[in-house]
Scaffold this motif. Structure first.
Motif, PDB file in Angstrom:
ATOM      1  N   ALA A   1      -4.441  -3.989 -10.612  1.00  0.00           N
ATOM      2  CA  ALA A   1      -5.740  -4.615 -10.325  1.00  0.00           C
ATOM      3  C   ALA A   1      -5.601  -5.766  -9.337  1.00  0.00           C
ATOM      4  O   ALA A   1      -6.537  -6.072  -8.597  1.00  0.00           O
ATOM      5  CB  ALA A   1      -6.384  -5.109 -11.615  1.00  0.00           C
ATOM      6  N   GLY A   2      -4.432  -6.406  -9.297  1.00  0.00           N
ATOM      7  CA  GLY A   2      -4.183  -7.490  -8.355  1.00  0.00           C
ATOM      8  C   GLY A   2      -3.476  -7.032  -7.099  1.00  0.00           C
ATOM      9  O   GLY A   2      -2.815  -7.831  -6.429  1.00  0.00           O
ATOM     10  N   GLY A   3      -3.601  -5.756  -6.766  1.00  0.00           N
ATOM     11  CA  GLY A   3      -2.955  -5.237  -5.561  1.00  0.00           C
ATOM     12  C   GLY A   3      -1.455  -5.079  -5.696  1.00  0.00           C
ATOM     13  O   GLY A   3      -0.736  -5.022  -4.702  1.00  0.00           O
ATOM     14  N   GLY A   4      -0.970  -5.009  -6.943  1.00  0.00           N
ATOM     15  CA  GLY A   4       0.465  -4.825  -7.181  1.00  0.00           C
ATOM     16  C   GLY A   4       1.270  -6.104  -7.212  1.00  0.00           C
ATOM     17  O   GLY A   4       2.495  -6.065  -7.360  1.00  0.00           O
ATOM     18  N   ASP A   5       0.611  -7.251  -7.087  1.00  0.00           N
ATOM     19  CA  ASP A   5       1.320  -8.534  -6.989  1.00  0.00           C
ATOM     20  C   ASP A   5       2.003  -8.879  -8.308  1.00  0.00           C
ATOM     21  O   ASP A   5       1.354  -8.984  -9.350  1.00  0.00           O
ATOM     22  CB  ASP A   5       0.327  -9.634  -6.604  1.00  0.00           C
ATOM     23  N   LEU A   6       3.332  -9.079  -8.274  1.00  0.00           N
ATOM     24  CA  LEU A   6       4.100  -9.464  -9.459  1.00  0.00           C
ATOM     25  C   LEU A   6       4.361 -10.962  -9.512  1.00  0.00           C
ATOM     26  O   LEU A   6       4.900 -11.464 -10.495  1.00  0.00           O
ATOM     27  CB  LEU A   6       5.446  -8.724  -9.478  1.00  0.00           C
ATOM     28  N   GLY A   7       4.000 -11.683  -8.460  1.00  0.00           N
ATOM     29  CA  GLY A   7       4.235 -13.124  -8.419  1.00  0.00           C
ATOM     30  C   GLY A   7       5.688 -13.445  -8.073  1.00  0.00           C
ATOM     31  O   GLY A   7       6.471 -12.582  -7.673  1.00  0.00           O
ATOM     32  N   TRP A   8       6.056 -14.719  -8.253  1.00  0.00           N
ATOM     33  CA  TRP A   8       7.416 -15.180  -7.942  1.00  0.00           C
ATOM     34  C   TRP A   8       8.338 -14.808  -9.088  1.00  0.00           C
ATOM     35  O   TRP A   8       8.073 -15.121 -10.247  1.00  0.00           O
ATOM     36  CB  TRP A   8       7.439 -16.686  -7.732  1.00  0.00           C
ATOM     37  N   LEU A   9       9.429 -14.143  -8.766  1.00  0.00           N
ATOM     38  CA  LEU A   9      10.374 -13.673  -9.768  1.00  0.00           C
ATOM     39  C   LEU A   9      11.800 -13.984  -9.333  1.00  0.00           C
ATOM     40  O   LEU A   9      12.094 -14.082  -8.141  1.00  0.00           O
ATOM     41  CB  LEU A   9      10.248 -12.153  -9.959  1.00  0.00           C
ATOM     42  N   GLN A  10      12.675 -14.107 -10.314  1.00  0.00           N
ATOM     43  CA  GLN A  10      14.103 -14.155 -10.041  1.00  0.00           C
ATOM     44  C   GLN A  10      14.695 -12.798 -10.365  1.00  0.00           C
ATOM     45  O   GLN A  10      14.110 -12.008 -11.117  1.00  0.00           O
ATOM     46  CB  GLN A  10      14.773 -15.262 -10.859  1.00  0.00           C
ATOM     47  N   LEU A  11      15.855 -12.506  -9.810  1.00  0.00           N
ATOM     48  CA  LEU A  11      16.443 -11.186  -9.963  1.00  0.00           C
ATOM     49  C   LEU A  11      16.673 -10.834 -11.425  1.00  0.00           C
ATOM     50  O   LEU A  11      16.553  -9.666 -11.815  1.00  0.00           O
ATOM     51  CB  LEU A  11      17.762 -11.100  -9.185  1.00  0.00           C
ATOM     52  N   ALA A  12      16.986 -11.846 -12.241  1.00  0.00           N
ATOM     53  CA  ALA A  12      17.253 -11.589 -13.656  1.00  0.00           C
ATOM     54  C   ALA A  12      16.015 -11.088 -14.396  1.00  0.00           C
ATOM     55  O   ALA A  12      16.134 -10.509 -15.482  1.00  0.00           O
ATOM     56  CB  ALA A  12      17.777 -12.854 -14.329  1.00  0.00           C
ATOM     57  N   GLN A  13      14.832 -11.302 -13.828  1.00  0.00           N
ATOM     58  CA  GLN A  13      13.595 -10.868 -14.469  1.00  0.00           C
ATOM     59  C   GLN A  13      13.220  -9.437 -14.096  1.00  0.00           C
ATOM     60  O   GLN A  13      12.248  -8.904 -14.621  1.00  0.00           O
ATOM     61  CB  GLN A  13      12.451 -11.811 -14.090  1.00  0.00           C
ATOM     62  N   LEU A  14      13.984  -8.822 -13.204  1.00  0.00           N
ATOM     63  CA  LEU A  14      13.681  -7.472 -12.742  1.00  0.00           C
ATOM     64  C   LEU A  14      14.642  -6.463 -13.351  1.00  0.00           C
ATOM     65  O   LEU A  14      15.771  -6.805 -13.727  1.00  0.00           O
ATOM     66  CB  LEU A  14      13.782  -7.400 -11.211  1.00  0.00           C
ATOM     67  N   ASP A  15      14.179  -5.229 -13.445  1.00  0.00           N
ATOM     68  CA  ASP A  15      15.050  -4.125 -13.800  1.00  0.00           C
ATOM     69  C   ASP A  15      16.232  -4.103 -12.816  1.00  0.00           C
ATOM     70  O   ASP A  15      16.057  -4.400 -11.623  1.00  0.00           O
ATOM     71  CB  ASP A  15      14.230  -2.827 -13.703  1.00  0.00           C
ATOM     72  N   PRO A  16      17.456  -3.780 -13.287  1.00  0.00           N
ATOM     73  CA  PRO A  16      18.628  -3.838 -12.394  1.00  0.00           C
ATOM     74  C   PRO A  16      18.473  -3.050 -11.097  1.00  0.00           C
ATOM     75  O   PRO A  16      18.876  -3.527 -10.031  1.00  0.00           O
ATOM     76  CB  PRO A  16      19.746  -3.254 -13.268  1.00  0.00           C
ATOM     77  N   ALA A  17      17.880  -1.853 -11.168  1.00  0.00           N
ATOM     78  CA  ALA A  17      17.715  -1.062  -9.939  1.00  0.00           C
ATOM     79  C   ALA A  17      16.761  -1.754  -8.981  1.00  0.00           C
ATOM     80  O   ALA A  17      16.988  -1.774  -7.760  1.00  0.00           O
ATOM     81  CB  ALA A  17      17.200   0.331 -10.290  1.00  0.00           C
ATOM     82  N   MET A  18      15.686  -2.348  -9.507  1.00  0.00           N
ATOM     83  CA  MET A  18      14.736  -3.060  -8.667  1.00  0.00           C
ATOM     84  C   MET A  18      15.363  -4.333  -8.110  1.00  0.00           C
ATOM     85  O   MET A  18      15.169  -4.670  -6.937  1.00  0.00           O
ATOM     86  CB  MET A  18      13.477  -3.389  -9.471  1.00  0.00           C
ATOM     87  N   ALA A  19      16.121  -5.048  -8.953  1.00  0.00           N
ATOM     88  CA  ALA A  19      16.764  -6.288  -8.505  1.00  0.00           C
ATOM     89  C   ALA A  19      17.733  -6.014  -7.361  1.00  0.00           C
ATOM     90  O   ALA A  19      17.791  -6.772  -6.385  1.00  0.00           O
ATOM     91  CB  ALA A  19      17.495  -6.946  -9.674  1.00  0.00           C
ATOM     92  N   ASP A  20      18.483  -4.918  -7.472  1.00  0.00           N
ATOM     93  CA  ASP A  20      19.439  -4.570  -6.410  1.00  0.00           C
ATOM     94  C   ASP A  20      18.716  -4.294  -5.096  1.00  0.00           C
ATOM     95  O   ASP A  20      19.158  -4.722  -4.026  1.00  0.00           O
ATOM     96  CB  ASP A  20      20.237  -3.336  -6.844  1.00  0.00           C
ATOM     97  N   ALA A  21      17.571  -3.606  -5.182  1.00  0.00           N
ATOM     98  CA  ALA A  21      16.807  -3.301  -3.967  1.00  0.00           C
ATOM     99  C   ALA A  21      16.228  -4.576  -3.348  1.00  0.00           C
ATOM    100  O   ALA A  21      16.326  -4.792  -2.134  1.00  0.00           O
ATOM    101  CB  ALA A  21      15.691  -2.316  -4.288  1.00  0.00           C
ATOM    102  N   VAL A  22      15.639  -5.427  -4.178  1.00  0.00           N
ATOM    103  CA  VAL A  22      14.996  -6.651  -3.684  1.00  0.00           C
ATOM    104  C   VAL A  22      16.018  -7.571  -3.031  1.00  0.00           C
ATOM    105  O   VAL A  22      15.760  -8.173  -1.980  1.00  0.00           O
ATOM    106  CB  VAL A  22      14.265  -7.376  -4.836  1.00  0.00           C
ATOM    107  N   GLU A  23      17.189  -7.678  -3.637  1.00  0.00           N
ATOM    108  CA  GLU A  23      18.217  -8.588  -3.107  1.00  0.00           C
ATOM    109  C   GLU A  23      18.639  -8.198  -1.697  1.00  0.00           C
ATOM    110  O   GLU A  23      19.014  -9.045  -0.892  1.00  0.00           O
ATOM    111  CB  GLU A  23      19.422  -8.599  -4.045  1.00  0.00           C
TER     112      GLU A  23
END
Length: 354
Positions: free
Chosen positions: A157-179
């Protein structure tokens, strides 16, 4: 992409039916509020959302229908979750410890489009849809509009916005991609145990670890009136020193002040250590709650500084417990939403007519 569009339409109808069955209603005022939030979050003028959609041949009624379904569904899931789930103090403590340990590490402003994978037989279709959406976005399609239309995450509903996150708050596969992503980059579909995620790294920032001066103290002061050149100055100083050592909490202040012939202890309020006078900062910086400083020479006597309560620098930048509780609930809500919808799909009889 047609199968995914059809599935989204079916899901929308199932969600609205379930919301209606549970007595959940969405008013025009609710819709107006969500539209306003979307416009403000995307720095659009009032009415800018619908102008933007019309420029891309998306009708106002289509958008409002999707928003109505999402709001109704979120409320339905939240109502069900409140009946079966509570956030425990231990969960809040655990997350606060995790947030504290990650202070000073990079943060990432991330948006996502999530396509769930409930049935392994559907994986080729879901992957193909994810790849097509990724291609369209990289060719200029609007990420937020596609997120609102296709994403199965609570953030849709918010256009997919997850806000400000640290890598530890993401699923490992997602964290690896974001990094590994650059600012503004769209990821290829990221597969994890729940489905496919298309990620958009909007911004990155590094927040410095909190400085010692960021600690906050609730401070009170006993002022012992004595002139520096008074004959009994040293005796009064020794008396004040012994009294300060005996203080074991702010409840002792009235008694100690009376014994020293001082007025009532002055309440200086809650202050950052860095905002205190330079000569007071080293005195108060490491003073434990309930303890008093040695007597300090001031122009009109001796001052005893007492910390009634302190919030250490590391804790000063932490969210409060209510905010942490809401974050935990939001994460739980996302998972519960997918499970709830999967159960509705399995129980539904769907008649598709040409």
């Amino acid at each position: 992409m047609f199968p995914q569009v059809l599935r989204s339409l079916i899901d929308e109808r199932l969600q609205l039916q379930e919301a209606k069955a549970k007595g959940v209603e969405v008013t025009d005022s609710d819709l107006d509020s969500v539209v306003t939030d979307i416009e403000q979050n995307n720095r659009m003028p009032k009415g800018g959302l619908f102008q933007f959609l019309e420029s891309r041949n998306v009708s106002r009624d289509t958008m409002l229908g999707q928003l109505r379904a999402r709001i109704a569904w979120q409320r339905t899931v939240a109502r069900r979750l409140r009946l079966t789930y509570t956030v425990s103090p231990d969960q809040i403590d655990e997350m606060l410890v995790q947030i504290k340990e990650n202070q000073g590490k990079p943060e990432y402003l991330v948006a996502e489009i999530f396509l769930g994978l409930d049935n392994p037989d559907n994986e080729p279709e879901v992957r193909q849809t994810a790849e097509r959406l990724t291609h369209d976005i990289k060719q200029g399609a609007d990420f937020a509009a596609l997120a609102r239309q296709f994403s199965e995450s609570a953030s849709a509903a918010g256009g997919g916005d997850l806000g400000w996150l640290q890598l530890a708050q993401l699923d490992p596969a997602m964290a690896d991609a974001v990094e590994r992503m650059q600012i503004g980059e769209i990821s290829e579909p990221v597969r994890n145990v729940t489905g496919y995620h298309i990620l958009w790294l909007r911004e990155r920032r590094s927040i410095s670890a909190p400085a010692a001066g960021d600690a906050r103290v609730s401070l009170r002061r006993i002022l012992v009136p004595v002139a520096p050149n008074a004959p009994d100055f040293e005796a009064r100083q020794q008396q004040a020193r012994q009294a300060a050592q005996a203080i074991n909490g702010c409840d002792d202040l009235a008694r100690v002040a009376a014994d020293l012939g001082a007025g009532n202890a002055a309440d200086l309020g809650t202050l950052r250590v860095a905002d205190l006078a330079p000569q007071l900062q080293p005195v108060v910086a490491d003073l434990a709650a309930g303890k008093a400083s040695p007597p300090l020479r001031v122009d009109n006597g001796l001052a005893i500084m007492v910390v009634c309560q302190r919030t250490d620098a590391a804790a000063a930048g932490l969210p409060d417990r209510d905010q942490v509780s809401q974050r935990i609930l939001s994460e739980k809500l996302d998972g519960e939403s997918r499970k709830y919808l999967r159960d509705l799909r399995q129980a539904a009889y769907i008649d598709i007519r040409a």
